[in-house]
Motif scaffolding. Structure first.
Motif, PDB file in Angstrom:
ATOM      1  N   CYS A 291     -11.749   9.608  10.212  1.00 56.81           N
ATOM      2  CA  CYS A 291     -11.464   9.261   8.813  1.00 56.81           C
ATOM      3  C   CYS A 291     -12.645   8.433   8.288  1.00 56.81           C
ATOM      4  O   CYS A 291     -13.428   7.895   9.069  1.00 56.81           O
ATOM      5  CB  CYS A 291     -10.146   8.492   8.711  1.00 56.81           C
ATOM      6  SG  CYS A 291     -10.169   6.865   9.473  1.00 56.81           S
ATOM      7  N   THR A 300     -13.618   5.165  13.748  1.00 55.35           N
ATOM      8  CA  THR A 300     -12.408   4.772  14.479  1.00 55.35           C
ATOM      9  C   THR A 300     -11.895   5.881  15.398  1.00 55.35           C
ATOM     10  O   THR A 300     -10.818   5.766  15.955  1.00 55.35           O
ATOM     11  CB  THR A 300     -11.290   4.376  13.505  1.00 55.35           C
ATOM     12  OG1 THR A 300     -11.034   5.485  12.645  1.00 55.35           O
ATOM     13  CG2 THR A 300     -11.689   3.161  12.687  1.00 55.35           C
ATOM     14  N   HIS A 303      -8.886  11.774  15.168  1.00 57.93           N
ATOM     15  CA  HIS A 303      -7.445  11.658  14.948  1.00 57.93           C
ATOM     16  C   HIS A 303      -6.751  12.919  15.474  1.00 57.93           C
ATOM     17  O   HIS A 303      -6.974  14.013  14.960  1.00 57.93           O
ATOM     18  CB  HIS A 303      -7.175  11.485  13.450  1.00 57.93           C
ATOM     19  CG  HIS A 303      -7.692  10.182  12.892  1.00 57.93           C
ATOM     20  ND1 HIS A 303      -8.955   9.695  13.166  1.00 57.93           N
ATOM     21  CD2 HIS A 303      -7.107   9.267  12.073  1.00 57.93           C
ATOM     22  CE1 HIS A 303      -9.121   8.531  12.541  1.00 57.93           C
ATOM     23  NE2 HIS A 303      -8.014   8.245  11.867  1.00 57.93           N
ATOM     24  N   CYS A 360      -4.597   3.377  13.221  1.00 56.32           N
ATOM     25  CA  CYS A 360      -6.026   3.363  12.897  1.00 56.32           C
ATOM     26  C   CYS A 360      -6.338   2.203  11.947  1.00 56.32           C
ATOM     27  O   CYS A 360      -5.704   2.074  10.902  1.00 56.32           O
ATOM     28  CB  CYS A 360      -6.401   4.698  12.250  1.00 56.32           C
ATOM     29  SG  CYS A 360      -8.068   4.716  11.592  1.00 56.32           S
ATOM     30  N   CYS A 362      -8.681   1.867   9.937  1.00 55.90           N
ATOM     31  CA  CYS A 362      -9.236   2.281   8.640  1.00 55.90           C
ATOM     32  C   CYS A 362      -8.204   2.956   7.744  1.00 55.90           C
ATOM     33  O   CYS A 362      -8.074   2.613   6.584  1.00 55.90           O
ATOM     34  CB  CYS A 362     -10.427   3.200   8.849  1.00 55.90           C
ATOM     35  SG  CYS A 362     -11.917   2.299   9.266  1.00 55.90           S
ATOM     36  N   CYS A 363      -7.468   3.951   8.282  1.00 55.22           N
ATOM     37  CA  CYS A 363      -6.562   4.714   7.409  1.00 55.22           C
ATOM     38  C   CYS A 363      -5.099   4.345   7.667  1.00 55.22           C
ATOM     39  O   CYS A 363      -4.224   4.728   6.897  1.00 55.22           O
ATOM     40  CB  CYS A 363      -6.766   6.211   7.591  1.00 55.22           C
ATOM     41  SG  CYS A 363      -6.228   6.843   9.200  1.00 55.22           S
TER      42      CYS A 363
HETATM   43 ZN   LIG Z   1      -8.059   6.644  10.476  1.00 56.03          ZN
END
Ligand SMILES: [Zn+2]
Length: 534
Positions: A291, A300, A303, A360, A362-363
């Motif tokens: 992401c 990161t 996914h 995660c 980040c997302c």
């Molecule tokens: Zn993410």
């Protein structure tokens, strides 16, 4: 909670729930699909006394032996080896299942027959090239195409694509996962996409022309080819101000190449491009993406989709399953494949940060992730780089050295014999396109010391080229895949970048026709359709 939840909430489940639901789905998949209908695994389960119903947790996977590329490659004794891995349903077994009888009563026999056709009949294939010359065909049913689309749509989602963006697919047009995953991803997600077929179909100029016309938001392709296209665009003084994402696949992307791609995008008028990488391989029939992450931080990780497959990280030497966050080899088991099916497939790829299940940062998605750099150990051996000047050389290290050097643009490593005499010493020649104003002497010194530091060898010569010369050397627009390593020792076939055979694209090494179909698919495709008898 059942496996429908695993699909509906694929990015929102905590670790324990994911693992429990995966184990349930795996047990049913083995019991109803793989063991009854795969010739190879029926035999393996019988030999080892394994029962599908005994696989109750993901730890129980350890009972099933690993498979690897070597198991799939046809040999003179087993000319149809890969066929044994195809799910070919037994009509008798299918028709007598209570679920089939019930469905036939409700929907009619013809409808059930059609459903089985869609589920099992192979209608599509991609291929991989192993160390042998014989490519391994990987078959898909309509059911698999559905899953390929779902996985592709999720790549778009994870990368943060928008429906009103325009995408150019620059993967080579070939029976390889990368091109087709991108195609199905676009139709599933609903985003305008133009596939150029990469350099071999249209040349760098053709790709540039289309970029000028389409004004894409996203470019997806192999890092080396995208680099050449963007570099060329900068040289020609083009603008490309809509770019928001560069998505990489088909070969490993070092941190340095991301920085170089971002810099080129900035020169074209797109200063805030996210350069995201994907990881996938033919045998997985899918790929996973990163992401968007802040430029000054590390990605990161890839996914994963917990409903479509199980990833284990194992000790490359002992094969023992390792705990979360531990570096080790990536092993893949599908949870819903038809067509070609390989269980506990050893990729030969080692991931530095292992597998993690924390949300995660980040997302915020809660799903399994593969974190850190991936090294393709298996490929180092296949390149026989250990024979260079009698020193074991890790190509992954060499690639990092070159891609991370800020003043190095495109490059090629060439292996020769001194004076082209087969009895002579190996020579390693580094061809470089220099990016900055740094002098050739200074850059040579820098590269030599970096080489020594990381690999204990250094090139015999460093030769500098302008952009056009290096493109010609690499075969941009001529070969299916740029030739980052050229083995010109007498009697050795030219070898392209070694990093492909387990990645998204699995391209051929020589750029020749990527597959011959004489072994298998035709006879497989003539498998008679499933009949539902009365
Ligand atoms: Zn993410």
């Amino acid at each position: 909670m059942n496996s429908t939840q695993l699909t509906q909430r694929w990015s929102r489940l905590p670790r324990e729930t994911v693992r429990r639901l995966q184990a349930e789905k795996l047990r049913r998949y083995l019991r109803d699909v793989v063991v009854p209908f795969s010739a190879h695994y029926r035999e393996i389960f019988l030999q080892h006394g394994i029962k599908a119903d005994n696989i109750r947790t993901l730890e129980d996977l350890e009972q099933i032996p690993f498979s690897s590329k070597a198991d799939l490659v046809n040999t003179p004794e087993h000319p149809q080896k890969s066929k044994d891995f195809i799910i070919i349903p037994d009509q008798n077994v299918l028709t007598h299942r209570p679920s089939t009888i019930l469905r036939a009563l409700i929907n009619g026999r013809e409808a059930v027959r059609r459903q089985f056709e869609l589920e099992f009949r192979p209608i599509f294939m991609t291929s991989t090239t192993g160390r042998s010359a014989d490519p391994v065909p990987f078959l898909y049913s309509q059911h698999d195409i559905g899953n390929l689309s779902v996985a592709g749509g999720r790549v778009m989602e994870v990368c943060g694509a928008q429906h009103d963006w325009r995408l150019i697919n620059m993967f080579p047009y070939a029976p390889h996962l990368a091109f087709w995953l991108t195609h199905y991803a676009s139709t599933e997600f609903g985003i305008f996409t133009l596939g150029t077929g990469g350099g071999k179909v249209m040349g760098t100029d053709g790709n540039l022309r289309l970029m000028q016309k389409i004004k894409p938001d996203v470019l997806i392709g192999m890092p080396t080819f995208l680099y050449h296209v963007l570099q060329h665009a900068v040289e020609e003084g083009h603008r490309c101000e809509n770019l928001k994402r560069i998505v990489l696949g088909g070969e490993k992307a070092a941190e340095g190449i991301r920085r170089k791609l971002r810099n080129l995008c900035a020169k074209l008028g797109s200063p805030n491009v996210d350069v995201l990488s994907t990881y996938g391989f033919t045998e997985a029939k899918m790929a996973w993406a990163e992401c968007p992450f802040p430029v000054d931080e590390q990605p990161t990780g890839y996914h994963l989709y917990p409903d479509l497959g199980v990833i284990e990280i194992v000790d490359p030497k002992t094969g023992v399953i390792l705990p979360d966050g531990t570096p080790g080899e990536i092993v893949f088991t599908p949870l819903d494949h038809r067509g070609s099916v390989v269980l506990r497939y050893r990729t030969g790829d080692v991931i530095e940060g292992g597998l993690v299940h924390e949300p995660c940062p980040c997302c915020g998605r809660s799903l399994p992730r593969l974190v850190g750099k991936i090294s393709r150990n298996s490929e180092v051996k296949s390149m026989q780089l250990d024979k260079i000047k009698g020193t074991l050389v890790d190509f992954n290290q060499l690639e990092h050295v070159l891609d991370d050097a800020p003043s190095v643009g495109a490059w090629q490593l060439e292996l020769r014999k001194l004076k082209d005499d087969p009895m002579e010493m190996d020579e390693l020649i580094l061809h470089v396109h220099k990016l900055s104003d740094v002098s050739e002497e200074k850059l040579s010194r820098e590269l030599n010391s970096r080489f020594l530091e990381r690999t204990e060898i250094r090139p015999n010569r460093i030769v500098f080229h302008d952009a056009d010369e290096i493109r010609q050397l690499l075969g941009v627009g001529v070969l299916l895949k740029e030739q980052k390593i050229a083995d010109n020792r007498p009697g050795k076939a030219a070898v392209s970048s070694t990093l492909s055979s387990s990645t998204l694209s699995s391209s051929t090494s020589s750029g020749a026709a990527p597959i011959s179909c004489e072994a298998g698919p035709a006879s497989i495709l003539s498998t008679s359709p499933v009949e539902v008898k009365s």
